[in-house]
Motif scaffolding. Structure first.
Motif, short mmCIF file in Angstrom:
data_model
loop_
_atom_site.label_atom_id
_atom_site.label_comp_id
_atom_site.label_asym_id
_atom_site.label_seq_id
_atom_site.Cartn_x
_atom_site.Cartn_y
_atom_site.Cartn_z
N GLN A 215 2.34 1.89 6.58
CA GLN A 215 2.18 1.17 5.32
C GLN A 215 2.02 -0.31 5.59
O GLN A 215 2.47 -0.82 6.63
CB GLN A 215 3.39 1.40 4.39
CG GLN A 215 3.51 2.79 3.82
CD GLN A 215 4.77 2.91 2.98
OE1 GLN A 215 5.82 3.33 3.49
NE2 GLN A 215 4.68 2.57 1.71
N LEU B 254 -0.70 5.24 4.76
CA LEU B 254 -2.06 5.17 5.27
C LEU B 254 -2.12 5.85 6.64
O LEU B 254 -1.13 5.89 7.38
CB LEU B 254 -2.53 3.72 5.41
CG LEU B 254 -2.43 2.82 4.16
CD1 LEU B 254 -2.81 1.39 4.54
CD2 LEU B 254 -3.30 3.34 3.04
N ASP C 250 4.01 -4.52 8.40
CA ASP C 250 3.73 -3.08 8.44
C ASP C 250 5.02 -2.30 8.69
O ASP C 250 6.02 -2.84 9.17
CB ASP C 250 2.68 -2.75 9.51
CG ASP C 250 3.20 -2.86 10.93
OD1 ASP C 250 4.21 -3.57 11.16
OD2 ASP C 250 2.60 -2.23 11.82
N VAL D 221 -8.57 -3.49 4.26
CA VAL D 221 -7.96 -2.76 5.37
C VAL D 221 -9.00 -1.78 5.88
O VAL D 221 -9.39 -0.84 5.17
CB VAL D 221 -6.69 -2.01 4.92
CG1 VAL D 221 -6.02 -1.33 6.12
CG2 VAL D 221 -5.71 -2.95 4.24
N VAL E 14 -9.91 1.98 5.03
CA VAL E 14 -8.90 3.02 5.24
C VAL E 14 -8.62 3.68 3.89
O VAL E 14 -8.30 2.98 2.91
CB VAL E 14 -7.61 2.43 5.84
CG1 VAL E 14 -6.52 3.49 5.90
CG2 VAL E 14 -7.90 1.86 7.22
N THR F 185 0.84 -1.19 0.00
CA THR F 185 0.00 0.00 0.00
C THR F 185 0.89 1.25 0.00
O THR F 185 2.09 1.16 0.26
CB THR F 185 -0.89 0.05 1.25
OG1 THR F 185 -0.08 0.29 2.41
CG2 THR F 185 -1.66 -1.24 1.43
N VAL G 217 -6.89 -0.86 13.45
CA VAL G 217 -6.98 -1.26 12.05
C VAL G 217 -7.12 -2.78 11.95
O VAL G 217 -6.41 -3.52 12.65
CB VAL G 217 -5.74 -0.81 11.26
CG1 VAL G 217 -5.76 -1.37 9.84
CG2 VAL G 217 -5.66 0.71 11.23
N VAL H 121 -7.01 -5.96 9.21
CA VAL H 121 -6.58 -6.37 7.86
C VAL H 121 -7.08 -7.79 7.63
O VAL H 121 -6.81 -8.68 8.44
CB VAL H 121 -5.05 -6.32 7.71
CG1 VAL H 121 -4.66 -6.63 6.26
CG2 VAL H 121 -4.50 -4.96 8.14
N SER I 127 -6.14 2.39 0.84
CA SER I 127 -5.67 1.03 1.07
C SER I 127 -5.94 0.11 -0.11
O SER I 127 -5.33 -0.96 -0.23
CB SER I 127 -6.32 0.44 2.33
OG SER I 127 -7.74 0.40 2.20
#
Length: 585
Positions: free
Chosen positions: A535, A458, A484, A558, A565, A455, A464, A466, A568
């Motif tokens: 990210q 963000l 991440d 995401v 988000v 991505t 968050v 995923v 994403s």
């Protein structure tokens, strides 16, 4: 020159020597609705009436591109100008899926050399053909094993019975407890080869057979796995004792005659010599260029008929044998094994020895040569001369590679890359479809590489979530991770995953891999406290050794506070990731 499969389909497939059931185009398309799906494996045997028939990859519901790519790679492996990439003078290959022969090709030369370094005049080179006979080397063990299963069915032998029950002399030198099962699964404790070799240490066949009976194990039976020719040499003596017939007769009467394998057997007759691939130029023993006689010296010392080597065959004959296994032991109404025997050949008797899975006679789940077709039920074997057979009941597919890689010398590179490649090509030709529909990302990269799907930056102020669906068919050390980064991609950290679905790994793994389950998994990860800008990336990394079919990703989501988000959905691929909008890969 190797002819590409699609361009050569009419020429090559029209000359198949096994009986055909007509064109696959006549088979209703619905017949392939599930069979072409690698992520929807079959259970049980193929329909007993399945007969091999000609067809293109499209006829079988397959993608032709991976098969074409394999053909192109084969041409390089057969080309001396490829330098280190040159693996064998010639080879013949065959791929079949759901009863349809989708690839059958030949390239290079069956005979090219007069000595270890001396080439024949070019006008004496013999091209490899689709009907070339090859020395199968250790693929011969499969024929011995099938005969053993036939005698098991007949009640003449029993798996748990000591071999010495049938051959009292076998009990010499501490072998009294070795069982028939241990011979068939290479857990007897024997060393890899007879020492001294049968051809060097003994003057005649009776003394060589006595040497097999007198052989001393190097491990207690049942304590280790060690692949050994002595196991099948001993099995040969058992079979000949309990039936009163020589092994070549048992193979002829029990396998090749009912299946009409006209080109398969020991010590091929002189009229077949023009179609036989040469093997090694041997100086010790002084046999010269070996062609039409078994390459293995110990089998040669036994007159060409041995439990571990000696069978010659073609891809067409082996295709019939492979389909017979997929059919549960029957082909064209001729049964050579019952279904229970075939299941025993697919059953792992070596669970105590991880990595050395073995049925009765057949090896199981060996990615080092099965490639993308590897799995707990996948049966196969290799041969020293450059041969391999892989049978995948879950996709009702098989692949065959026959080569003369020991021509003119055995000091040649490994043939494992093409062995794996033909299995990978078949697995990648079968499609994978997203649960519930939709597009997917696919990576089927080569070894020693990394692919990322990332991505952009963000931001989120709430936790968050995923989520994604993954179909993972990789070597255990080829890993898919979700990572991440909070420093602009300078460093990355794997996120623990909660994975659900058939055969999903327990706990919260940091990565996914494996070939034991052909099923989609749902994966979930959380970032409880996003640290400003972050990210995400999906990273798939392969080591330099083996590869499976690859990785498919779908339904990438995401969200934060139940909403996507922003940004994403915009993903940047690097490496081998491909976006497949129709999800047919």
């Amino acid at each position: 020159m190797r002819i590409p499969v699609l361009a050569a389909a009419v020429v090559l497939l029209s000359s198949l020597t096994f009986p055909l059931a007509g064109s696959a185009a006549a088979v209703p398309a619905a017949h392939h609705a599930d069979g072409s799906r690698f992520d929807r494996p079959y259970t049980g045997f193929a329909p007993v009436g399945t007969v091999l028939r000609r067809g293109s990859p499209r006829d079988a519901g397959l993608d032709a591109a991976p098969i074409d790519a394999f053909e192109q790679r084969m041409a390089g492996w057969e080309d001396p100008s490829a330098g280190a990439g040159y693996l064998f003078p010639g080879a013949t290959t065959l791929m079949a899926h759901d009863g349809v022969v989708v690839e059958r090709g030949a390239g290079g030369y069956a005979v090219k050399y007069a000595g270890t370094t001396t080439e024949l005049p070019p006008d004496q080179w013999v091209p490899a053909r689709t009907d070339t006979l090859y020395d199968l080397a250790s693929l011969s063990k499969l024929f011995t094993s099938i005969v053993a299963m036939q005698q098991l069915e007949a009640g003449r032998i029993d798996l748990g019975t000591p071999v010495a029950h049938y051959l009292p002399e076998f009990a010499a030198n501490g072998k009294g407890d070795i069982t028939v099962e241990q011979l068939l699964t290479h857990t007897s404790g024997f060393d890899a080869d007879p020492v001294p070799s049968l051809w060097q240490g003994y003057s005649d066949i009776p003394s060589r057979e006595q040497a097999i009976l007198d052989a001393e194990p190097i491990h207690p039976p049942g304590t280790t796995y060690l692949y050994s020719d002595l196991n099948m040499l001993s099995m040969q003596l058992v079979l000949e004792k309990v039936t009163g017939k020589p092994l070549d007769t048992l193979v002829h009467d029990g396998i090749t005659t009912p299946l009409q394998l006209a080109d398969t057997g020991y010590n091929p007759p002189p009229d077949k010599l023009p179609r036989i691939a040469a093997t090694e130029y041997e100086t010790s023993p002084a046999r010269g260029m070996v062609r039409g006689q078994v390459h293995d010296e110990n089998a040669w010392a036994l007159g060409g008929v041995a439990g571990h080597a000696g069978v010659f065959s073609t891809v067409d004959d082996l295709a019939v044998l492979a389909q017979t296994i997929l059919n549960g032991g029957t082909y064209r109404g001729h049964r050579i094994l019952d279904g229970d025997s075939v299941r025993l050949m697919e059953q792992n008797f070596n669970q105590a020895f991880p990595g050395d899975s073995h049925g009765l006679g057949f090896e199981l789940d060996q990615i080092w040569y099965m490639g993308g077709l590897s799995g707990p039920q996948t049966l196969g074997h290799t041969g020293f001369t450059g041969t391999s057979l892989v049978i995948d009941p879950q996709s009702r597919s098989f692949v065959i590679l026959l080569s003369n890689r020991v021509h003119p010398t055995r000091a040649t590179p490994s043939t494992n890359p093409p062995r794996r490649a033909i299995g990978v090509a078949m697995s990648q030709a079968m499609r994978v479809a997203v649960p519930g529909g939709g597009p997917l990302w696919y990576s089927g990269q080569a070894g020693g590489t990394t692919s990322t799907l990332s991505t952009g930056p963000l931001t989120a102020t709430a936790p968050v979530d995923v989520d994604f669906a993954a179909f993972v068919n990789t070597e255990s050390t080829d890993l898919l991770c979700l990572e991440d980064s909070t420093d602009g991609g300078a460093t990355w950290h794997a996120l623990p995953l909660t994975v659900t679905g058939q055969g999903a790994p327990p706990g919260t793994p940091a990565s996914l891999s494996g070939q034991s389950v052909r099923a989609w998994w749902h994966a979930h990860a959380e970032i409880p406290q996003p640290a400003g800008v972050f990210q995400l990336r999906w990273r798939y990394t392969t080591d330099p050794v083996y590869e499976g079919r690859g990785v498919d990703l779908a339904h990438l989501s995401v969200t934060s506070a139940g909403r996507p988000v922003p940004g994403s959905a915009a993903l940047t691929p690097a490496g081998a990731w491909q976006f497949l909008p129709d999800a047919r890969r």
